[in-house]
Each structure stands twice: as C-alpha cells, then as structure tokens.
Design a protein around this motif. Structure first.
Motif, PDB file in Angstrom:
ATOM      1  N   PHE A  47      -3.210  -8.978   1.734  1.00 47.49           N
ATOM      2  CA  PHE A  47      -3.606  -9.126   0.386  1.00 47.49           C
ATOM      3  C   PHE A  47      -5.339  -8.724   0.329  1.00 47.49           C
ATOM      4  O   PHE A  47      -5.785  -8.003  -0.520  1.00 47.49           O
ATOM      5  N   GLN A  48      -5.968  -8.829   1.501  1.00 50.85           N
ATOM      6  CA  GLN A  48      -7.289  -8.366   1.573  1.00 50.85           C
ATOM      7  C   GLN A  48      -7.434  -6.848   1.533  1.00 50.85           C
ATOM      8  O   GLN A  48      -8.054  -6.168   0.824  1.00 50.85           O
ATOM      9  N   ASP A  50      -5.024  -4.895   0.143  1.00 54.83           N
ATOM     10  CA  ASP A  50      -4.723  -4.391  -1.164  1.00 54.83           C
ATOM     11  C   ASP A  50      -5.444  -4.657  -2.355  1.00 54.83           C
ATOM     12  O   ASP A  50      -5.206  -4.296  -3.266  1.00 54.83           O
ATOM     13  N   ASP A  51      -6.408  -5.479  -2.040  1.00 52.59           N
ATOM     14  CA  ASP A  51      -7.186  -5.984  -3.195  1.00 52.59           C
ATOM     15  C   ASP A  51      -8.526  -5.028  -3.216  1.00 52.59           C
ATOM     16  O   ASP A  51      -9.288  -4.937  -2.355  1.00 52.59           O
ATOM     17  N   SER A  61      -5.869  -9.690   6.045  1.00 49.16           N
ATOM     18  CA  SER A  61      -4.331  -9.918   5.637  1.00 49.16           C
ATOM     19  C   SER A  61      -4.069  -8.696   4.545  1.00 49.16           C
ATOM     20  O   SER A  61      -5.130  -8.016   4.102  1.00 49.16           O
TER      21      SER A  61
END
Ligand SMILES: C[S@@+](CC[C@H](N)C(=O)[O-])C[C@H]1O[C@@H](n2cnc3c(N)ncnc32)[C@H](O)[C@@H]1O
Length: 236
Positions: free
Chosen positions: A35-36, A38-39, A33
C-alpha cells in the motif's frame, strides 16, 4: 482483534495496556507495505513523483528531504554505504551535495535524476533501491528499533510461545539471525572461565535453521516477496 498505531518497539507498553500475561506468539512483517509503495503520495518509491519523506510515522522529526539537505556529504555517504550497502556511496553523496547548492531537494524525482546522471542504466534501479532503502532505514531508525524489539518480544512470550520475523533485506535478516542465536546461548562467559559467571540462560530454540524463502511460484505471483526471509524460534 485490536490494532495499535504504535511503534512495535513499544510492544512492552502495548502488553501493559492489554494487561495480558504472556503472548502465545509474535509475528512481525518488517519494512514497508505494498500500500505504501503503491501510494504515490506516500513517497516510498522512486518510480513516482512525491515528497521525499520516507517516514513511516509522520510524527517523526527527520524526513529524508531534511536529511539530504542538511547533513554533511560525509554523513550522507556513510548512511548510503551503511544502510544501503551501496559501493558508490561517496560519489552519490557528492552529487547530492552539488545539486542541493543549486536547489533544495524535496521530491523523489529530483533524487532519481541526481542518481541517474551518475549511474549507468544497467545498475540504476538497484542503486536507486539501495539509496532509498538507506534513507528510509535511517529516518525510521529501523535497525535499532528491531534490536530493541526482539529481546522485549522474547520477554513477553509464554514457554512454547513462538516468534516469527519476516525480513526483506540482509541488514535486518542479519540482526534477527544474530539475536535469535544470542537468545539460544546458555552461557556467554569466555571459554577459559572455569565456571559460568554470566548467569545467562538460553531462552529460544530455533525452529528455522536456515531462513524460509518464497517458492519460485510465489515470486512469480508477488515479485516483491523475492527478498523475503522468514525466521522462527520458540521460547523455552
Ligand atoms: C511489510 S508491511 C506489512 C504488510 C502486511 N503484513 C500486509 O500483509 O499487508 C510492514 C508495515 O509495518 C509498518 N512498520 C514498519 N516499522 C514499524 C514499526 N517500528 N512500528 C510499527 N509499524 C511499523 C510499516 O509502516 C508497514 O505498514
């Protein structure tokens, strides 16, 4: 709505927990994702320094760092070639093995630097994406999970129920295409068999002859969607 932090390979277990009869639909959005990505701490991107892990489920045993510090040069080259479709796989594997003799490779930046030393700027980002994809697919066993998941999901569909899968690279799209096609077949006996002995029944009707791809406008808004392909089928 209920969320299960389970590998979707175990959809059959989840359906038992839910003791639901059959599903009206199954939708799968594969890969990682935003999120993954960008983290920084998740380590799924070569764009930022992080532990070289690439596991989606941190309880899995093998991390990307362990893979590239313990596998043989030949194994690493095979993984990069098979799961990254990277033609310079051997050269990259050799550079990784040379570098790990000097220092254990444990971060995304170290791997970035090893690859950037042997790859021209013109191809660097593409090569990095392919190498990170290859190691990610391997440590998460993504392709075998998908091959195991599809027939299970079809088992759990009601007649008229639909399965929709979003893929982001050709390896997983090829599996979906071929497995949907297999599920469409009425018989798999060799052509010269006078009568059918396989007993196979067609279980799916294709809803997308060709994969649905994002419109130009969507890619402008969300460039990460550019490689997305959607395939759908209906249980018969
Ligand atoms: C493309 S993302 C989904 C994005 C989501 N649909 C959204 O719009 O935010 C795929 C997610 O599935 C998870 N995932 C990948 N393989 C999985 C598997 N075998 N079992 C369970 N989850 C998985 C990934 O960790 C990731 O969070």
């Amino acid at each position: 709505m209920k969320l299960y932090n389970y590998n979707f390979q175990r959809i059959d277990t989840i359906s038992k927990i839910e003791s639901s009869e059959l599903f009206d639909g199954v939708f799968v959005d594969l890969g990682v994702s935003s999120f993954q990505l960008d983290d920084p701490s998740a380590g799924f991107t070569y764009r930022r320094e992080a532990n070289l892990d690439l596991r989606m489920d941190k309880t899995r045993v093998l991390s990307a760092s362990e893979l590239i510090n313990t596998f043989s040069e030949k194994e690493i080259a095979n993984i990069i070639y098979k799961y990254g479709e990277e033609k310079n796989a051997k050269k990259i594997a050799a550079a990784i093995c040379e570098s790990r003799k000097l220092k254990k490779i444990s971060t995304t930046t170290q791997l970035y630097e090893i690859i950037s030393k042997i790859t021209s700027q013109r191809f660097l980002l593409k090569t990095l994406s392919r190498v990170f994809q290859a190691f990610r697919i391997y440590v998460n066993n993504e392709l075998s999970v998908l091959e195991d998941f599809i027939p299970k999901a079809v088992n759990l569909l009601k007649k008229g129920g639909r399965i929709v899968i979003l893929t982001y690279h050709s390896l997983e799209d090829r599996i979906v295409k071929e497995m949907f096609r297999y599920e469409m077949l009425e018989c798999i006996c060799p052509n010269d068999y006078p009568i059918c002995t396989c007993g196979k029944k067609s279980r799916l009707k294709l809803l997308t002859k060709k994969p649905v791809v994002p419109a130009y406008e969507e890619i402008l808004i969300n460039p990460r969607a550019r490689s997305a392909k959607l395939r759908a089928a209906e249980r018969i």
